[in-house]
Design a protein around this motif. Structure first.
Motif, PDB file in Angstrom:
ATOM      1  N   THR B  21       0.848  -1.530   0.279  1.00 35.33           N
ATOM      2  CA  THR B  21       0.330  -0.153  -0.170  1.00 35.33           C
ATOM      3  C   THR B  21       0.715   1.022   0.005  1.00 35.33           C
ATOM      4  N   CYS B  22       0.214   2.323  -0.564  1.00 35.63           N
ATOM      5  CA  CYS B  22       0.779   3.693  -0.603  1.00 35.63           C
ATOM      6  C   CYS B  22      -0.101   4.593  -0.048  1.00 35.63           C
ATOM      7  N   GLN B  23       0.147   5.255   0.896  1.00 33.89           N
ATOM      8  CA  GLN B  23      -1.124   6.609   1.296  1.00 33.89           C
ATOM      9  C   GLN B  23      -0.261   8.061   0.813  1.00 33.89           C
ATOM     10  N   GLY B  24      -1.150   9.134   0.640  1.00 31.39           N
ATOM     11  CA  GLY B  24      -1.088  10.228   0.384  1.00 31.39           C
ATOM     12  C   GLY B  24      -2.069  11.457   0.169  1.00 31.39           C
ATOM     13  N   ASP B  25      -2.415  12.262   0.542  1.00 36.27           N
ATOM     14  CA  ASP B  25      -3.180  13.159   0.491  1.00 36.27           C
ATOM     15  C   ASP B  25      -3.573  12.964  -1.408  1.00 36.27           C
ATOM     16  N   SER B  26      -2.229  13.551  -1.927  1.00 37.86           N
ATOM     17  CA  SER B  26      -2.479  13.465  -3.693  1.00 37.86           C
ATOM     18  C   SER B  26      -3.412  12.568  -3.924  1.00 37.86           C
ATOM     19  N   LEU B  27      -3.470  11.569  -3.444  1.00 39.81           N
ATOM     20  CA  LEU B  27      -3.749   9.912  -3.821  1.00 39.81           C
ATOM     21  C   LEU B  27      -5.870   9.957  -4.247  1.00 39.81           C
ATOM     22  N   ARG B  28      -6.157  11.275  -3.540  1.00 44.98           N
ATOM     23  CA  ARG B  28      -7.497  11.454  -3.443  1.00 44.98           C
ATOM     24  C   ARG B  28      -8.201  12.088  -5.023  1.00 44.98           C
ATOM     25  N   SER B  29      -6.611  12.903  -5.610  1.00 46.54           N
ATOM     26  CA  SER B  29      -6.786  13.512  -6.877  1.00 46.54           C
ATOM     27  C   SER B  29      -6.517  12.410  -7.858  1.00 46.54           C
ATOM     28  N   TYR B  30      -5.577  12.166  -7.386  1.00 47.84           N
ATOM     29  CA  TYR B  30      -4.284  11.365  -8.912  1.00 47.84           C
ATOM     30  C   TYR B  30      -4.624  10.008  -8.527  1.00 47.84           C
ATOM     31  N   TYR B  31      -4.111   9.476  -9.956  1.00 49.90           N
ATOM     32  CA  TYR B  31      -3.391   8.275  -9.951  1.00 49.90           C
ATOM     33  C   TYR B  31      -2.077   7.441  -9.532  1.00 49.90           C
ATOM     34  N   ALA B  32      -1.400   6.584  -8.740  1.00 45.06           N
ATOM     35  CA  ALA B  32      -0.688   6.567  -8.803  1.00 45.06           C
ATOM     36  C   ALA B  32      -0.206   5.606  -9.203  1.00 45.06           C
ATOM     37  N   SER B  33       1.296   5.681  -9.638  1.00 44.84           N
ATOM     38  CA  SER B  33       2.019   4.527 -10.528  1.00 44.84           C
ATOM     39  C   SER B  33       2.946   3.852  -9.715  1.00 44.84           C
ATOM     40  N   TRP B  34       3.462   2.185 -10.230  1.00 46.30           N
ATOM     41  CA  TRP B  34       4.043   1.392  -9.504  1.00 46.30           C
ATOM     42  C   TRP B  34       5.705   0.734  -9.770  1.00 46.30           C
ATOM     43  N   TYR B  35       6.982   0.615  -9.236  1.00 54.61           N
ATOM     44  CA  TYR B  35       8.062   0.384  -9.374  1.00 54.61           C
ATOM     45  C   TYR B  35       8.386  -0.579  -9.141  1.00 54.61           C
ATOM     46  N   GLN B  36       9.234  -1.672  -9.974  1.00 57.83           N
ATOM     47  CA  GLN B  36       9.914  -2.323  -9.307  1.00 57.83           C
ATOM     48  C   GLN B  36      11.670  -2.506  -9.975  1.00 57.83           C
TER      49      GLN B  36
END
Lengths: 122, 108
Positions: B21-36
């Motif tokens: 998981t990844c938490q942050g206020d900006s995630l209410r407005s923007y999608y996350a991307s994920w990297y390995q």
């Protein structure tokens, strides 16, 4: 397939300016569909975004580094560059360049260069 | 300090399902991307947007989002999935970008 390659000195003295170049191949930096970015990773630590540039020259920097960072683009050479001034040991890191897609509410970095280690030491 | 918060370490038994998981206020407005990221290698994009996988990424990787939390799920974790995983999104201004602190995934 777009590829990115970082180049520049691997050792920089404290208080001097770190300079790196990213060469883009397999695609045009002037396509207008993407931004071009620098990211760094201190040894054993996480990723830190430094800034990005559009082919037109528009830039946006990490506020924590803004006073020391300059990113520029040379469309004729399909390259973009990073300058970080007044470096200290805390700037020792692997520096990556990457292509950025920024679309409305999305953004992602792909592809990445292989990275280059820059050590700040006298 | 990072505006996106990740658990430092997570473990999963081979073949089981794990959520990072990844938490942050900006995630209410923007999608996350994920990297390995595997040791000595550059990060690789595994999920972007609502739930999109780049070509070559196995379909056991998926993404989701709810409120201020984005999640990366690996369904049927494999030994080769052992790596550091980073989330990324816009910052609170919407103009800049921020990375999470990273999660070290161990496959037992």
């Amino acid at each position: 397939q777009v590829q990115l390659q970082e180049s520049g000195p691997g050792l920089v003295k404290p208080s001097q300016t770190l300079s790196l170049t990213c060469t883009v191949s397999g695609g045009s930096i002037s396509s207008g569909d993407y931004y071009w970015s620098w990211i760094r990773q201190p040894p054993g630590k996480g990723l830190e975004w430094i800034g990005y540039i559009y082919y037109s020259g528009s830039t946006y920097y990490n506020p924590s580094l803004k006073s020391r960072v300059t990113i520029s683009v040379d469309t004729s050479k399909n390259q973009f560059s990073l300058k970080l001034s007044s470096v200290t040991a805390a700037d020792t890191a692997v520096y990556y360049c990457a292509r950025v897609s920024m679309i409305v509410v999305e953004n992602w970095f792909d592809p990445w260069g292989q990275g280059t280690l820059v050590t700040v030491s006298s | 300090s990072s505006e996106l918060t990740q658990d430092p370490a997570v473990s999963v038994a081979l073949g089981q399902t794990v959520r990072i998981t990844c938490q942050g206020d900006s995630l209410r407005s923007y999608y996350a991307s994920w990297y390995q990221q595997k040791p000595g290698q550059a990060p690789v994009l595994v999920i972007y947007g609502k739930n999109n996988r780049p070509s070559g990424i196995p379909d056991r990787f998926s993404g989701s989002s709810s409120g201020n939390t984005a999640s990366l799920t690996i369904t049927g974790a494999q030994a080769e999935d052992e790596a550091d995983y980073y989330c990324n999104s816009r910052d609170s201004s919407g103009m800049g970008v921020v990375f999470g602190g990273g999660t070290k995934l161990t496959v037992l």
